[in-house]
Write an enzyme that holds these catalytic residues in place. Structure first.
Site, PDB file in Angstrom:
ATOM      1  N   ARG A 219     -18.535 -37.130 -47.716  1.00 34.91           N
ATOM      2  CA  ARG A 219     -19.242 -38.117 -46.908  1.00 34.91           C
ATOM      3  C   ARG A 219     -18.382 -39.374 -46.808  1.00 34.91           C
ATOM      4  O   ARG A 219     -17.980 -39.931 -47.827  1.00 34.91           O
ATOM      5  CB  ARG A 219     -20.593 -38.458 -47.539  1.00 34.91           C
ATOM      6  CG  ARG A 219     -21.308 -39.606 -46.840  1.00 34.91           C
ATOM      7  CD  ARG A 219     -22.685 -39.919 -47.438  1.00 34.91           C
ATOM      8  NE  ARG A 219     -23.280 -41.051 -46.752  1.00 34.91           N
ATOM      9  CZ  ARG A 219     -23.587 -42.208 -47.319  1.00 34.91           C
ATOM     10  NH1 ARG A 219     -23.423 -42.405 -48.612  1.00 34.91           N
ATOM     11  NH2 ARG A 219     -24.094 -43.190 -46.610  1.00 34.91           N
TER      12      ARG A 219
ATOM     13  N   GLU B 282     -28.364 -47.411 -45.940  1.00 40.14           N
ATOM     14  CA  GLU B 282     -29.142 -48.444 -46.642  1.00 40.14           C
ATOM     15  C   GLU B 282     -29.556 -49.616 -45.753  1.00 40.14           C
ATOM     16  O   GLU B 282     -29.084 -50.751 -45.917  1.00 40.14           O
ATOM     17  CB  GLU B 282     -28.357 -48.950 -47.855  1.00 40.14           C
ATOM     18  CG  GLU B 282     -28.112 -47.876 -48.892  1.00 40.14           C
ATOM     19  CD  GLU B 282     -27.575 -48.439 -50.214  1.00 40.14           C
ATOM     20  OE1 GLU B 282     -27.256 -49.639 -50.269  1.00 40.14           O
ATOM     21  OE2 GLU B 282     -27.497 -47.673 -51.176  1.00 40.14           O
TER      22      GLU B 282
HETATM   23  C1  GBH Z   1     -24.538 -48.629 -52.573  1.00 39.50           C
HETATM   24  O1  GBH Z   1     -25.334 -49.732 -52.634  1.00 39.50           O
HETATM   25  C2  GBH Z   1     -23.656 -48.739 -51.380  1.00 39.50           C
HETATM   26  O2  GBH Z   1     -24.072 -47.875 -50.354  1.00 39.50           O
HETATM   27  C3  GBH Z   1     -22.199 -48.568 -51.681  1.00 39.50           C
HETATM   28  O3  GBH Z   1     -21.433 -49.019 -50.614  1.00 39.50           O
HETATM   29  C4  GBH Z   1     -21.874 -49.279 -52.971  1.00 39.50           C
HETATM   30  O4  GBH Z   1     -20.502 -49.309 -53.229  1.00 39.50           O
HETATM   31  C5  GBH Z   1     -22.596 -48.589 -54.074  1.00 39.50           C
HETATM   32  O5  GBH Z   1     -23.962 -48.467 -53.811  1.00 39.50           O
HETATM   33  C6  GBH Z   1     -22.431 -49.235 -55.443  1.00 39.50           C
HETATM   34  O6  GBH Z   1     -22.986 -50.504 -55.462  1.00 39.50           O
HETATM   35  O7  GBH Z   1     -33.603 -50.290 -56.550  1.00 39.50           O
HETATM   36  O8  GBH Z   1     -33.561 -50.323 -58.865  1.00 39.50           O
HETATM   37  O9  GBH Z   1     -31.905 -49.064 -57.643  1.00 39.50           O
HETATM   38  C7  GBH Z   1     -26.280 -49.739 -53.667  1.00 39.50           C
HETATM   39  C8  GBH Z   1     -26.977 -51.036 -53.662  1.00 39.50           C
HETATM   40  C9  GBH Z   1     -28.084 -52.213 -55.356  1.00 39.50           C
HETATM   41  C10 GBH Z   1     -29.358 -50.833 -53.832  1.00 39.50           C
HETATM   42  C11 GBH Z   1     -29.257 -52.285 -56.265  1.00 39.50           C
HETATM   43  C12 GBH Z   1     -30.545 -50.947 -54.718  1.00 39.50           C
HETATM   44  C13 GBH Z   1     -31.649 -52.377 -56.308  1.00 39.50           C
HETATM   45  C14 GBH Z   1     -31.723 -51.713 -57.662  1.00 39.50           C
HETATM   46  N1  GBH Z   1     -28.124 -51.042 -54.546  1.00 39.50           N
HETATM   47  N2  GBH Z   1     -30.466 -52.148 -55.529  1.00 39.50           N
HETATM   48  S1  GBH Z   1     -32.751 -50.287 -57.664  1.00 39.50           S
END
Ligand code: GBH
Length: 502
Positions: free
Chosen positions: A98, A188
């Site tokens: 992906r 996202e």
């Molecule tokens: C992803 O974002 C991205 O798509 C990617 O580009 C990035 O590199 C990767 O992750 C790592 O960060 O709801 O409890 O899980 C993830 C971003 C940050 C989304 C934390 C959800 C809330 C915490 N996430 N966020 S939780």
């Protein structure tokens, strides 16, 4: 806060026996993959006729915003090193890759008046290279890198984004859809709109709390629907692939079994992700009713003449409903929800929902990321309960460390997460594939190069940007090869090779 294991068990209804080696296997056709995104790996930010994206613009004009003052100008240089990237995929033995396409590389003006030959050639090369080794490409059309020229015209606040995105999608489907059979429109949406328009944690850092986020949300969802219809009506009949939506779903676990706490969990889910997915996947379409009511109440209390978020019209609802062939879920962690205390002073119910993470859960380098027990299993269950038997792809899942190839925490994390997938499969949840984030260390947005998510380590000071496999790479490879999780497996050495048939 310490959450009793018993409670976790009773709520998610799984056997919480200490880890025993199980002989369960991933189905033969289960897809294992890795994920990346254009801005995080490609570099070559101005190669040929590519124009600036909002992330190029942010890093160039406001470098202080990025924790190590770095940028994506070179990143992993996958623009030039994609053949090595594909070699790594063969080493791992993955079934599918992906990656995302950079809008500003394909359409340097943002608008579709001119298609970049060099941009098309680059992605053709990547696609042909993976297919040569039987690795199926999955394309994300939008992974956060809007052409700055479109941002100058309002970006996702301008309703014309719906047409701009559909025009761009047509170019992508038209050029790559003969060989690429799975497309994801947006990665996202909540992070695009909440983080980018409603706060300052992603480009374009507009910080237009609620109002900006909600305008973005409506336009983005409509843009998604238009691109889906375009694929479905004009391309799918000839190309035969599928098109979907990928959203971040964190696990939200109630602290007690009380009705109040369960209600708080539901609200949390609505604000965190379901406001983006209910319009697409729910039976009736439109935004979650309760969320709409709460926003309307807050808007009135704050003196707005009308609500900050109105529902889609009936016509729009019908247009949006059902526009995803599968549910793409990015999952990393979760929270324990403790309750909901409405407060007159806050602008949004979302911030009034009490949540916490257990200090005993292992902590990654990313501040938000802890290894919550069963979190992926919980998230997969919630999706299935909410939307029924929709095919699901785990489109991202991963763990951050610092530099170093002995990444035992990442190994633990992946084994647990894949165990969760097996549990979900056992219960008949239709999980079709799993894409680990990420193939290699890359540009982690505002965290720059300080948080490493890769199976392959990259020393970004080394001009060669040599990719070196971590321990977790060998573990993932073994899981893919045997289709089972062997907790005793240890790589004999850290020397990688490509197995026969890859
Ligand atoms: C992803 O974002 C991205 O798509 C990617 O580009 C990035 O590199 C990767 O992750 C790592 O960060 O709801 O409890 O899980 C993830 C971003 C940050 C989304 C934390 C959800 C809330 C915490 N996430 N966020 S939780």
């Amino acid at each position: 806060m310490k959450i009793p294991v018993l409670l976790l068990c009773s709520v998610v209804a799984v056997t919480c026996a200490v880890k025993v080696k199980r002989s369960r296997r991933f189905p033969k056709h289960f897809i294992f993959g890795t994920s990346t995104a254009a801005h995080q790996i490609e570099g070559a930010w101005d190669a040929d006729d590519k124009s600036e994206s909002i992330w190029d613009f942010l890093a160039h004009n406001n470098p202080g915003a990025i924790s190590d003052q770095s940028n994506g100008d070179i990143a992993c240089d996958s623009y030039h090193k994609y053949k090595r990237d594909v070699e790594m995929m063969r080493e791992l033995g993955i079934d599918s890759y992906r990656f995302s396409v950079a809008w500003s590389r394909i359409l340097p003006n943002g608008l579709a008046d001119r298609v970049s030959e060099a941009g098309i050639a680059y992605y053709n090369n990547v696609i042909d290279e993976v297919l040569k080794y039987n690795i199926q490409p999955m394309i994300t059309l939008y992974h956060w890198d809007l052409p700055q020229k479109l941002q100058d015209m309002g970006g996702f606040l301008n309703p014309l984004i719906v047409d701009w995105f559909a025009d761009y999608a047509r170019v992508v489907f038209d050029n790559f859809g003969d060989r690429v059979k799975t497309f994801i429109t947006f990665n996202e949406a909540a992070q695009v709109c909440h983080d980018g328009y409603g706060s300052v944690t992603k480009a374009p850092m507009l910080n237009i709390t609620d109002v900006g986020e909600f305008i973005c949300a409506k336009n983005l969802i409509l843009a998604h629907a238009k691109a889906y219809h375009l694929y479905n009506d004009e391309f799918k009949p000839v190309q035969g692939g599928s098109c979907g939506f990928a959203i971040a779903v964190g696990a939200a676990q109630p602290v007690t079994d009380s009705k109040e706490v369960h209600h708080a969990v539901e609200l949390f889910n609505q604000f965190q992700w379901a406001m983006y997915t209910d319009p697409i996947f729910s039976k009736d379409g439109g935004f979650p009713k309760e969320l709409l009511e709460l926003v309307a109440q807050k808007s009135a209390a704050q003196g707005y003449p009308r609500t900050k978020l109105s529902d889609f019209t009936e016509e729009e609802k019908a247009y949006i409903r059902g526009t995803s062939d599968f549910f793409g879920v990015n999952h990393y962690t979760g929270v324990i929800v403790t309750g909901w205390k409405p407060a007159a002073t806050s602008s949004m119910a979302y911030v009034e929902i009490g949540r916490t993470q257990d200090k005993d859960w292992p902590q990654a380098v990313s501040y938000w990321l802890r290894q919550m027990p069963k979190s992926l299993y919980i998230a997969l269950n919630v999706i299935q309960k909410r939307y029924g038997d929709v095919p699901i792809y785990v489109t991202e899942n991963g763990w951050s460390t610092r530099e170093g190839i002995e990444d035992d925490e990442r190994v633990d994390y992946y084994r647990d997460a894949l165990e969760d997938v097996l549990d979900a499969l056992d219960e008949g949840i239709d999980v079709r594939g799993y894409y680990a984030w990420s193939l290699m260390d890359n540009f982690e947005w505002l965290a720059g190069y300080t948080e490493r998510f890769g199976f392959y380590e990259i020393n970004f000071d080394d001009p060669e940007l040599t990719r070196i496999p971590r321990k977790s790479a060998f573990i993932y490879k073994q899981i893919i090869k045997t289709r089972e999780i062997d907790y005793d497996y240890q790589p004999e050495s850290y020397v990688m090779s490509i197995d026969a048939g890859h």
